[in-house]
Design an enzyme around this catalytic site. Structure first.
Site, PDB file in Angstrom:
ATOM      1  N   ARG A 233      -9.449  96.476  84.605  1.00  0.00           N
ATOM      2  CA  ARG A 233      -9.634  97.795  85.241  1.00  0.00           C
ATOM      3  C   ARG A 233      -9.299  98.918  84.263  1.00  0.00           C
ATOM      4  NH1 ARG A 233      -6.537  96.011  90.612  1.00  0.00           N
ATOM      5  NH2 ARG A 233      -5.138  95.355  88.962  1.00  0.00           N
TER       6      ARG A 233
ATOM      7  N   GLU B  31      -9.004  73.999  88.920  1.00  0.00           N
ATOM      8  CA  GLU B  31      -7.737  73.264  88.862  1.00  0.00           C
ATOM      9  C   GLU B  31      -6.522  74.164  89.089  1.00  0.00           C
ATOM     10  OE1 GLU B  31      -7.235  69.641  88.285  1.00  0.00           O
ATOM     11  OE2 GLU B  31      -5.567  70.572  89.322  1.00  0.00           O
TER      12      GLU B  31
ATOM     13  N   VAL C 240      -4.652  75.462  92.854  1.00  0.00           N
ATOM     14  CA  VAL C 240      -3.637  74.807  93.687  1.00  0.00           C
ATOM     15  C   VAL C 240      -2.561  74.201  92.791  1.00  0.00           C
ATOM     16  CG1 VAL C 240      -3.193  73.080  95.473  1.00  0.00           C
ATOM     17  CG2 VAL C 240      -5.414  74.229  95.388  1.00  0.00           C
TER      18      VAL C 240
ATOM     19  N   GLY D  17      -0.743  75.503  90.490  1.00  0.00           N
ATOM     20  CA  GLY D  17      -0.694  76.036  89.122  1.00  0.00           C
ATOM     21  C   GLY D  17      -0.980  75.014  88.028  1.00  0.00           C
TER      22      GLY D  17
ATOM     23  N   ILE E 220       0.002  71.767  87.824  1.00  0.00           N
ATOM     24  CA  ILE E 220      -0.073  70.333  88.176  1.00  0.00           C
ATOM     25  C   ILE E 220      -1.547  69.959  88.341  1.00  0.00           C
ATOM     26  CG2 ILE E 220       0.668  68.529  89.792  1.00  0.00           C
ATOM     27  CD1 ILE E 220       2.782  70.474  90.854  1.00  0.00           C
TER      28      ILE E 220
ATOM     29  N   GLU F  15       1.764  86.882  94.202  1.00  0.00           N
ATOM     30  CA  GLU F  15       0.415  87.438  94.325  1.00  0.00           C
ATOM     31  C   GLU F  15       0.490  88.960  94.268  1.00  0.00           C
ATOM     32  OE1 GLU F  15      -2.459  85.473  94.539  1.00  0.00           O
ATOM     33  OE2 GLU F  15      -0.897  84.097  93.975  1.00  0.00           O
TER      34      GLU F  15
ATOM     35  N   LYS G  31      -4.262  77.263  99.794  1.00  0.00           N
ATOM     36  CA  LYS G  31      -4.203  76.027  98.987  1.00  0.00           C
ATOM     37  C   LYS G  31      -4.373  74.800  99.879  1.00  0.00           C
ATOM     38  CE  LYS G  31      -1.351  78.314  95.549  1.00  0.00           C
ATOM     39  NZ  LYS G  31      -0.005  78.793  95.257  1.00  0.00           N
TER      40      LYS G  31
ATOM     41  N   GLY H 202       2.998  80.845  87.190  1.00  0.00           N
ATOM     42  CA  GLY H 202       3.461  81.380  85.907  1.00  0.00           C
ATOM     43  C   GLY H 202       2.344  81.365  84.878  1.00  0.00           C
TER      44      GLY H 202
HETATM   45  P1  NDP Z   1      -2.936  89.876  87.778  1.00  0.00           P
HETATM   46  O1  NDP Z   1      -2.850  90.860  88.887  1.00  0.00           O
HETATM   47  O2  NDP Z   1      -1.811  89.756  86.828  1.00  0.00           O
HETATM   48  O3  NDP Z   1      -4.261  90.156  86.909  1.00  0.00           O
HETATM   49  C1  NDP Z   1      -5.469  90.538  87.482  1.00  0.00           C
HETATM   50  C2  NDP Z   1      -6.382  91.007  86.352  1.00  0.00           C
HETATM   51  O4  NDP Z   1      -7.651  91.304  86.914  1.00  0.00           O
HETATM   52  C3  NDP Z   1      -5.911  92.264  85.651  1.00  0.00           C
HETATM   53  O5  NDP Z   1      -6.153  92.174  84.279  1.00  0.00           O
HETATM   54  C4  NDP Z   1      -6.777  93.382  86.254  1.00  0.00           C
HETATM   55  O6  NDP Z   1      -7.059  94.432  85.350  1.00  0.00           O
HETATM   56  C5  NDP Z   1      -8.055  92.600  86.522  1.00  0.00           C
HETATM   57  N1  NDP Z   1      -8.841  93.162  87.634  1.00  0.00           N
HETATM   58  C6  NDP Z   1      -8.517  93.186  88.937  1.00  0.00           C
HETATM   59  N2  NDP Z   1      -9.512  93.740  89.656  1.00  0.00           N
HETATM   60  C7  NDP Z   1     -10.482  94.050  88.776  1.00  0.00           C
HETATM   61  C8  NDP Z   1     -11.759  94.650  88.883  1.00  0.00           C
HETATM   62  N3  NDP Z   1     -12.246  95.032  90.063  1.00  0.00           N
HETATM   63  N4  NDP Z   1     -12.488  94.839  87.758  1.00  0.00           N
HETATM   64  C9  NDP Z   1     -12.003  94.462  86.553  1.00  0.00           C
HETATM   65  N5  NDP Z   1     -10.801  93.854  86.386  1.00  0.00           N
HETATM   66  C10 NDP Z   1     -10.068  93.674  87.477  1.00  0.00           C
HETATM   67  O7  NDP Z   1      -3.240  88.468  88.481  1.00  0.00           O
HETATM   68  P2  NDP Z   1      -2.838  87.015  87.957  1.00  0.00           P
HETATM   69  O8  NDP Z   1      -3.263  86.863  86.554  1.00  0.00           O
HETATM   70  O9  NDP Z   1      -1.439  86.722  88.325  1.00  0.00           O
HETATM   71  O10 NDP Z   1      -3.735  86.100  88.909  1.00  0.00           O
HETATM   72  C11 NDP Z   1      -5.110  85.941  88.677  1.00  0.00           C
HETATM   73  C12 NDP Z   1      -5.652  84.877  89.621  1.00  0.00           C
HETATM   74  O11 NDP Z   1      -4.986  83.659  89.383  1.00  0.00           O
HETATM   75  C13 NDP Z   1      -5.439  85.187  91.106  1.00  0.00           C
HETATM   76  O12 NDP Z   1      -6.533  84.687  91.835  1.00  0.00           O
HETATM   77  C14 NDP Z   1      -4.186  84.385  91.441  1.00  0.00           C
HETATM   78  O13 NDP Z   1      -4.103  84.037  92.801  1.00  0.00           O
HETATM   79  C15 NDP Z   1      -4.410  83.166  90.568  1.00  0.00           C
HETATM   80  N6  NDP Z   1      -3.210  82.418  90.240  1.00  0.00           N
HETATM   81  C16 NDP Z   1      -2.127  83.072  89.724  1.00  0.00           C
HETATM   82  C17 NDP Z   1      -1.000  82.372  89.364  1.00  0.00           C
HETATM   83  C18 NDP Z   1       0.204  83.045  88.799  1.00  0.00           C
HETATM   84  O14 NDP Z   1       1.215  82.368  88.569  1.00  0.00           O
HETATM   85  N7  NDP Z   1       0.167  84.348  88.546  1.00  0.00           N
HETATM   86  C19 NDP Z   1      -0.949  80.912  89.511  1.00  0.00           C
HETATM   87  C20 NDP Z   1      -2.168  80.308  90.037  1.00  0.00           C
HETATM   88  C21 NDP Z   1      -3.243  81.067  90.381  1.00  0.00           C
HETATM   89  P3  NDP Z   1      -5.897  95.394  84.819  1.00  0.00           P
HETATM   90  O15 NDP Z   1      -5.011  94.531  83.977  1.00  0.00           O
HETATM   91  O16 NDP Z   1      -6.580  96.430  83.992  1.00  0.00           O
HETATM   92  O17 NDP Z   1      -5.213  95.918  86.029  1.00  0.00           O
HETATM   93  N1  HSE Z   2       1.677  83.313  94.024  1.00  0.00           N
HETATM   94  C1  HSE Z   2       1.468  81.943  93.795  1.00  0.00           C
HETATM   95  C2  HSE Z   2       2.763  81.198  93.941  1.00  0.00           C
HETATM   96  C3  HSE Z   2       0.897  81.713  92.419  1.00  0.00           C
HETATM   97  O1  HSE Z   2       3.814  81.844  93.989  1.00  0.00           O
HETATM   98  O2  HSE Z   2       2.738  79.978  94.027  1.00  0.00           O
HETATM   99  C4  HSE Z   2       0.447  80.296  92.205  1.00  0.00           C
HETATM  100  O3  HSE Z   2      -0.696  80.028  92.950  1.00  0.00           O
END
Ligand code: NDP
Ligand code: HSE
Length: 432
Positions: A45, A129, A132, A134, A136, A190, A205, A302
């Site tokens: 973004r 993968e 669900v 993370g 594992i 989240e 999940k 993570g």
């Molecule tokens: P973050 O909020 O840290 O990152 C989201 C990224 O997406 C950011 O870089 C953001 O941009 C970008 N973004 C969001 N909306 C838009 C848009 N409309 N257009 C362009 N870019 C966009 O999320 P996470 O990395 O933590 O999570 C990502 C996915 O992974 C999610 O679906 C989450 O549920 C899943 N997940 C996360 C885990 C975790 O431990 N964090 C574990 C397992 C799954 P900007 O940086 O500029 O804001």
């Molecule tokens: N928010 C999620 C959690 C990230 O805490 O398990 C991994 O899916």
């Protein structure tokens, strides 16, 4: 060496981990794959935001819709989260015949049917993968490792944030909000943390796990969901005193009349392996016909553990691209999925922990047990806790024998609708 272009949608916690892992393990990945994964673009973004990893600014773009139009990108890796924009982007990329990797469980739980079907029709891969547990490799385990078996039940800790909170709260001495803030800071939670603490993320999940375990379509709205927000210090203490640990569980079981799917805090015996799964760790306990009991444990959230799963998917998809077999082995053939009834919570039979908030006066215990008895609910343990404070308010704790939830709800509604209790009765299901 052949180059395979990857377009990242999102460069947050997980996206940054993907960039770092591809760089740190570059040589090993190239050797295993026989090709080179190259990130051609990363859509965000705000291109000026500080990142958790060093990236070439030239690959950053805000043109998230433009990624799948690029000819040099073969795999679109969706890491933005959320369901609406992510759905449009993924379906758009499939229409352009890009291969898909995503970590987005919410997207798959809500729009999975549509997305899997589109991918199957277009003959492209969709790998998830990281969605669900993370790091594992549970999707591969269910899809490949247990492909010959029949899964009867699953029980798992599938949300790292809520496990982190209950682990800290059980030790005592910390506020709920302080522990949640720490999970957010570490990048586990989240974007909307109510999904973590309210059980919604675990339900997403569970919907995916249930599809793979029980070969059925799952209507997310029919999964019973309860979060960890209303647990109090006394509940953790009582659990400990009676030899239990409270864990945020996702449960699934196959019955002839349907599937039982639920997410809620559960008291489990302290001797169970799941009771020893701390902090942000996740685990899934699977009971299957041929293998029997098996358990899968590791980091459930993570930056690097999640990135590990995403990059492993990128490698697998890249292997398929190199072999010219993308889309030829869908995760689950949509045509083969059955529609099974999800059992209503009222039909569940288990043991319960009940905490009544009552006034300490003669006859109160008698009135409580009379109503429970009238509904056919048998008590296995009963005690009173708490100093007589203003208005002599105390907690009465009861553990029940196995009973049907519908019956318990009727009894508690009768009790809580009188002046007998000063707050709704706290109910925690015991594992059965
Ligand atoms: P973050 O909020 O840290 O990152 C989201 C990224 O997406 C950011 O870089 C953001 O941009 C970008 N973004 C969001 N909306 C838009 C848009 N409309 N257009 C362009 N870019 C966009 O999320 P996470 O990395 O933590 O999570 C990502 C996915 O992974 C999610 O679906 C989450 O549920 C899943 N997940 C996360 C885990 C975790 O431990 N964090 C574990 C397992 C799954 P900007 O940086 O500029 O804001
Ligand atoms: N928010 C999620 C959690 C990230 O805490 O398990 C991994 O899916």
């Amino acid at each position: 060496m052949r180059e395979i272009g990857v377009g990242l949608l999102g460069l947050g916690n997980v996206g940054a981990g993907v960039v770092r892992l591809l760089a740190d393990n570059e040589k090993a990945i190239e050797a295993r794959l026989g090709a080179k994964l190259v990130i051609k673009a990363a859509a965000v973004r705000d291109v000026d935001r500080e990142r958790r990893v060093d990236v070439d600014p030239a690959i950053l773009t805000t043109d998230v819709d433009g990624i799948s139009a690029r000819d040099d990108i073969e795999i679109v890796c969706e890491l933005i989260g959320g369901v609406t924009k992510a759905r449009d982007l993924v379906l758009g990329a499939i229409a352009k015949r890009k291969q898909i990797v995503t970590a987005n469980k919410a997207l798959l739980a809500v729009h999975g049917d549509e997305i899997y079907a589109a991918a199957e029709r277009a003959g492209v891969d969709i790998y998830y993968e990281a969605a669900v547990c993370g790091g594992i490799p549970i999707i591969r385990t269910l899809r490949e490792g247990l492909a010959s078996d029949r899964i009867e039940s699953i029980a798992g800790i599938v949300n790292g944030t809520s496990n982190f909170i209950v682990t800290a709260m059980a030790k005592g001495g910390r506020e709920f909000s302080e522990v949640l803030a720490e999970a957010q800071e570490q990048g586990y939670a989240e974007a909307d943390p109510t999904l973590d603490i309210g059980g919604g993320d675990a339900a997403h999940k569970l919907a995916i796990l249930a599809m793979l375990s029980f070969d059925c379509r799952v209507d997310l709205d029919k999964i019973y969901v309860e979060g960890i927000e209303s647990l109090e210090a006394i509940d953790y203490q009582m659990a400990k005193d009676f030899g239990f640990v409270i864990k945020p569980l996702a449960l699934g079981r196959r019955y002839p009349e349907g599937i039982d799917l639920r997410v809620h805090p559960t008291m489990i015996p302290a001797s169970w392996l799941l009771a020893d799964v701390p902090d942000t760790k996740n685990a899934l306990y699977v009971n299957s016909y041929a293998l029997g009991a098996s358990m899968y444990y590791g980091a459930g959230a993570g930056m690097m553990p999640t990135a590990m799963s995403v990059v492993s998917d990128l490698i697998e998809v890249a292997r398929n691209i190199c072999a010219g077999v993308t889309g030829s082995k869908p995760m689950r053939s949509q045509q083969s999925l059955e529609s099974r009834e999800i059992l209503p919570i009222e039909k569940v039979e288990t043991r319960y922990y009940l905490r009544f908030s009552v006034e300490d006066r003669p006859g109160v215990l008698g009135q409580l047990t009379t109503v429970l008895g009238a509904h056919g609910i048998s008590i296995s343990e009963l005690l009173q806790r708490g100093e007589r404070g203003p208005n002599a308010q105390v907690s009465v704790i009861a553990f029940t024998h196995k009973t049907q939830e519908g019956r318990l709800r009727a009894a508690l509604s009768a009790i809580d609708s009188t002046a007998l209790t000063s707050a709704p009765t706290m109910t925690i299901r015991l594992a059965s």
